[in-house]
Design an enzyme around this catalytic site. Structure first.
Site, PDB file in Angstrom:
ATOM      1  N   GLY A  12       0.836  -1.202   0.000  1.00  0.00           N
ATOM      2  CA  GLY A  12       0.000   0.000   0.000  1.00  0.00           C
ATOM      3  C   GLY A  12       0.870   1.251   0.000  1.00  0.00           C
ATOM      4  N   LYS A 188       3.032 -18.480  -8.062  1.00  0.00           N
ATOM      5  CA  LYS A 188       4.495 -18.238  -7.998  1.00  0.00           C
ATOM      6  C   LYS A 188       4.971 -18.116  -6.563  1.00  0.00           C
ATOM      7  CE  LYS A 188       4.292 -13.772  -6.821  1.00  0.00           C
ATOM      8  NZ  LYS A 188       4.901 -13.092  -5.696  1.00  0.00           N
TER       9      LYS A 188
END
Ligand SMILES: NC(=O)C1=CN([C@@H]2O[C@H](COP(=O)(O)OP(=O)(O)OC[C@H]3O[C@@H](n4cnc5c(N)ncnc54)[C@H](O)[C@@H]3O)[C@@H](O)[C@H]2O)C=CC1
Ligand SMILES: O=C(CO)COP(=O)(O)O
Length: 328
Positions: A12, A188
């Site tokens: 963020g 991943k």
């Protein structure tokens, strides 16, 4: 443009830096008072970075600060996404663009996160875009070069996100294969844990290259089963994110694996971990879904056994190498 960011953690804050550099009015919301006060008063988020943040970024613990935002960015972990979406929904404008950056799946329904958000914001006719790709916050906050994808079925919304975020150090592409992109960036993380484990066990570059290549084959097999385009796995949300996460000490997934490999056990890590390690959750979900749908996922199965069944990583490595020999 007024843009709100939900979550005052590392990603963020990294994306707040990009948006503030692009001249937008950036309002962050977080539940951790120390992170919020550090951003609001000191223009730092020192829990995660030493780099200074753009001083125009504002932060608050009052969720109503999102009112009037044209774009709302969700930067909380996958396990918190739905509850934060429900919390914020009453304060949003109709037709707001929601940008999700979390990587993973819903912890119970196992749905992709864009599906979770589509449902959560249905009454607002929100337009959902995933902004995902190879991007360590530690580098973005330093304004180091980064390329990422805006992924959506809504072309206009993804073009807006592309324009709003792009600048000289942050380049956004568009991609319309939501299934492939979201599966690629979630799986991943499982491979990054495996890559860290190999490092921790003392293996070298050959092992990592093999793991990443066979890991990509495994991710593609899983994604194609669920409707992804194969070529997505050759892009930023496939091999791109796999590379950055499997090879970097910035990666919490890689470092979790490294600690597990060094200890030759996941026990200590599981007892002490406080960080956001999305691969832990994704591994369990992918393991269960792959079993249900009979998808061959040998690396994921071994990471699952290490994390959830107490298997020694060294034994998992031996077992992977000892499987029946076959064609690539
Ligand atoms: N850090 C990075 O470089 C990148 C992270 N991501 C993804 O972004 C997502 C968020 O990760 P980070 O920001 O790195 O994690 P983080 O651990 O640095 O920060 C998470 C933030 O979410 C907040 N949070 C957690 N649970 C909450 C709840 N129930 N309600 C409200 N707030 C809550 C925390 O207080 C914290 O401010 C993850 O899915 C991660 O995979 C994606 C790309 C890059
Ligand atoms: O997703 C990421 C980079 O693209 C961040 O990786 P970690 O969550 O492993 O730190």
């Amino acid at each position: 443009m007024k843009i709100s960011i939900l979550g005052t953690g590392s990603w963020g804050s990294g994306l707040a830096q990009v948006l503030a550099d692009n001249g937008h009015e950036v309002q962050m919301w977080g539940k951790e008072i120390t992170e919020v006060e550090d951003i609001q008063n000191n223009h730092h988020n020192s829990k995660f970075f030493t780099a200074a943040l753009n001083p125009s970024i504002k932060a608050s613990t009052d969720i109503q600060v999102v009112k009037g935002s044209q774009i709302v960015l969700m930067a909380v972990p996958s396990i918190a996404l739905e509850s934060v979406a429900k919390q914020v929904s009453p304060y949003l404008e109709e037709g707001v663009i929601i940008v999700n950056v979390a990587k993973g799946f819903h912890p119970i329904s196992h749905e992709r996160l864009s599906v979770v958000l589509q449902k959560a914001f249905q009454n607002k006719q929100a337009r959902i875009v995933s902004l995902i790709g190879p991007s360590h916050a530690e580098e973005v906050v330093l304004r180091l070069l980064t390329s990422i994808n805006a992924v959506s079925e809504d072309e206009e919304a993804s073009r807006i996100v592309q324009e709003v975020f792009s600048n000289h150090y942050f380049r956004v592409y568009r991609n319309y294969d939501l299934i492939g992109a979201e599966i690629g960036v979630a799986l991943k993380n499982v491979m990054a844990i495996a890559s860290g484990i190999l490092d921790g066990l003392g293996q070298g570059d050959n092992a990592r290259a093999a793991l990443m290549t066979r890991g990509l084959a495994e991710i593609s097999r899983y994604g194609i089963y669920f409707g992804s385009k194969p070529e997505t796995f050759l892009g930023l949300d496939g091999v791109g994110d796999l590379i950055v996460t499997c090879t970097s000490r910035h990666s919490r997934n890689f470092m979790a694996g490294y600690e597990i490999g060094r200890e030759d056990s996941a026990k200590k890590f599981l007892e002490n971990n406080q960080k956001t390690v999305e691969g832990m959750y994704a591994c369990k979900i992918v393991y269960l879904e792959a079993k249900k749908h009979h998808i061959d996922m040998p690396i994921t199965n071994e990471v699952y056994a290490v994390l959830y069944e107490g298997k020694k990583p060294s034994q998992a490595m031996i077992d992977l190498m000892a499987r029946e020999l076959k064609e690539e």
